[in-house]
Write a protein that holds these residues in place. Structure first.
Motif, short mmCIF file in Angstrom:
data_model
loop_
_atom_site.label_atom_id
_atom_site.label_comp_id
_atom_site.label_asym_id
_atom_site.label_seq_id
_atom_site.Cartn_x
_atom_site.Cartn_y
_atom_site.Cartn_z
N PRO A 53 42.78 46.32 34.84
CA PRO A 53 44.05 46.37 33.90
C PRO A 53 45.56 45.32 34.60
N ALA A 54 46.14 45.99 34.15
CA ALA A 54 47.90 45.74 34.08
C ALA A 54 48.10 45.74 35.51
N GLU A 55 47.93 46.71 36.69
CA GLU A 55 48.63 46.46 37.85
C GLU A 55 47.84 45.67 38.48
N ALA A 56 46.49 44.50 38.29
CA ALA A 56 46.23 44.11 38.40
C ALA A 56 46.59 42.66 37.98
N GLY A 57 46.80 42.86 36.95
CA GLY A 57 47.56 41.63 36.18
C GLY A 57 46.73 41.29 35.19
N GLY A 84 45.15 37.18 43.70
CA GLY A 84 46.06 37.94 44.30
C GLY A 84 45.57 39.61 45.05
N LEU A 85 44.22 39.83 44.46
CA LEU A 85 43.84 40.65 45.67
C LEU A 85 43.71 40.92 46.53
N ASP A 86 43.89 41.63 47.57
CA ASP A 86 42.73 41.82 48.58
C ASP A 86 41.94 43.06 48.79
N ALA A 87 41.19 43.19 49.63
CA ALA A 87 40.11 43.96 49.44
C ALA A 87 40.46 45.46 48.85
N ALA A 88 41.38 46.14 49.00
CA ALA A 88 42.36 47.31 48.64
C ALA A 88 41.79 47.33 47.50
#
Length: 334
Positions: free
Chosen positions: A119-123, A314-318
C-alpha cells in the motif's frame, strides 16, 4: 518543478524531494492532464510507475498533450518504459535498458514489468518479482557459470508462465524443480541470489533521475495534437465521465494528488472506508490467512528474511503488522 510519478521501482528513501523534483504516486489516467492544467506547469514530467489494473492507466493522449505544449515527458523502468517505447517517435524520451528492449522489440509483453505491490503508506514496496529483473539476474548468473545457457533459457520460459502477481524466486525455483531442471544449478543459483540478484527496474529508475538533473529540451513537434470532446471531458475529470465528481470534489482531488505525502496517507484509507470494505476488525483466522499470503508473496520464509525485507523497506514490527491488517481487510473486498 519536475513531477516524478514513482512507486515500487524506486525505494521510498530515494523518493525525496530535492533538485527541483516532486515525487507523486504512480501515475493513473488523468494525472498528467491535471498537471498540465495547473500553474505553473511542471518543467518536465517523469513516469516510472503507473496503475493499470485497479485504476485506468495513463492515456497516451495526455502524454501527447504535454509534448504538444512543450513539456518534456520522460519514462523508464515500468509504465514509463512502456509509454516511452510507444511514444518515442512523438518525442517522449525513454531512459534505460528496459525502455530500449521494448523499443527494439526484444520485449513485447506488458507483464514483464508488472508487479504486485504494497500500500501507499508503506511506500508501494514490490511484493512480487518483475520478469525483467528475473531475466537480468539469470543472464548474469549464466555469465558467471552458475547456470548454462540451456538452464537460463528454461528458467526464463518457466518464469514467463507464472502469473505476474505470483512471480518470486522461490516460486520460480520450485516450478523449475517440478519441471525437471537439474537440482545442482538450482541450488547454486539459490545460494547466489541474496548477493547476486539484479534489480533492473531500480537501476533504470536511478538512471532517469540522473537525466532529470539536466532535463533535455524538446524541439517543436512535427505533428498536430487533435483536441477532441471526449478527451476534454476525460482530461477535466481524470477518468470516469459518467460519475464525475462535483467541482468541489474535483478541486480537493487535484490538491491531494499533488501533495504525495497526504495523498498516499488518505487514498488507501478511503478505499478501505468504502461500504464494501467492511467496518469490523478482521478475526484471527482472517489475519492468519492474510499473514501467510503476505509472507509467501514477499518470499519471506523465515524471521531473518522478514527482518531483512522490513529493514530494506523502512518498516518496523508495527508497520509490518499494519500490512497484515490491511491484507486481512482487503480479503473481503469484491
Amino acid at each position: 518543478m519536475i513531477a516524478v510519478f514513482a512507486g515500487p521501482s524506486l525505494p521510498p528513501a530515494e523518493r525525496r524531494a530535492g533538485e527541483g523534483m516532486r515525487f507523486l504516486p504512480p501515475v493513473a489516467q488523468g494525472d498528467v492532464a491535471r498537471l498540465l492544467q495547473r500553474r505553473p506547469r511542471p518543467a518536465a514530467i517523469a513516469i516510472l510507475d503507473g496503475f493499470f489494473e485497479g485504476e485506468p492507466a495513463v492515456l497516451h493522449k495526455e502524454i501527447l498533450w504535454a509534448l504538444a505544449e512543450g513539456v518534456p515527458v520522460l519514462g523508464a523502468a515500468s509504465m514509463g518504459a512502456l509509454r516511452a517505447a510507444e511514444l518515442h517517435g512523438h518525442g517522449m524520451i525513454g531512459v534505460g535498458e528496459i525502455f530500449a528492449a521494448y523499443r527494439d522489440g526484444v520485449l513485447v509483453d506488458d507483464d514483464e514489468v508488472a508487479v504486485l505491490h504494497g500500500p501507499a503508506e508503506a511506500g508501494y514496496p514490490p511484493a512480487s518479482e518483475a520478469m525483467v529483473n528475473i531475466r537480468a539476474t539469470l543472464e548474469v548468473a549464466c555469465r558467471r557459470g552458475i547456470l548454462d545457457a540451456a538452464g537460463r533459457d528454461a528458467l526464463i520460459e518457466i518464469g514467463r508462465r507464472i502469473f505476474y502477481k505470483e512471480r518470486s524466486w522461490r516460486r520460480l525455483l520450485a516450478a523449475a524443480a517440478e519441471a525437471g531442471v537439474e537440482a545442482a544449478p538450482l541450488e547454486a543459483l539459490a545460494a547466489w541470489l541474496p548477493e547476486g540478484r539484479i534489480d533492473r527496474k531500480r537501476e533504470d529508475a536511478r538512471a532517469l533521475l540522473a537525466v532529470l538533473r539536466d532535463p533535455p529540451s524538446l524541439p517543436a513537434p512535427a505533428w498536430h495534437f487533435e483536441w477532441t470532446g471526449i478527451f476534454a471531458r476525460i482530461a477535466g475529470t481524470g477518468g470516469e465521465v459518467e460519475e464525475a465528481p462535483s467541482e468541489e470534489e474535483a478541486a480537493i482531488l487535484d490538491e491531494l494528488r499533488l501533495d504525495p505525502d497526504l495523498y498516499e496517507r488518505l487514498r488507501p484509507r478511503a478505499l478501505l472506508a468504502r461500504p464494501e470494505a467492511g467496518g469490523g476488525a478482521p478475526d484471527a483466522a482472517t489475519r492468519a490467512r492474510a499473514r501467510a499470503r503476505l509472507l509467501e508473496r514477499l518470499d519471506l520464509p523465515d524471521r531473518r528474511a522478514r527482518e531483512r525485507w522490513m529493514a530494506a523497506n523502512g518498516l518496523d514490527a508495527a508497520g509490518f503488522e499494519a500490512l497484515v491488517e490491511r491484507e486481512a481487510r482487503l480479503e473481503g473486498l469484491p
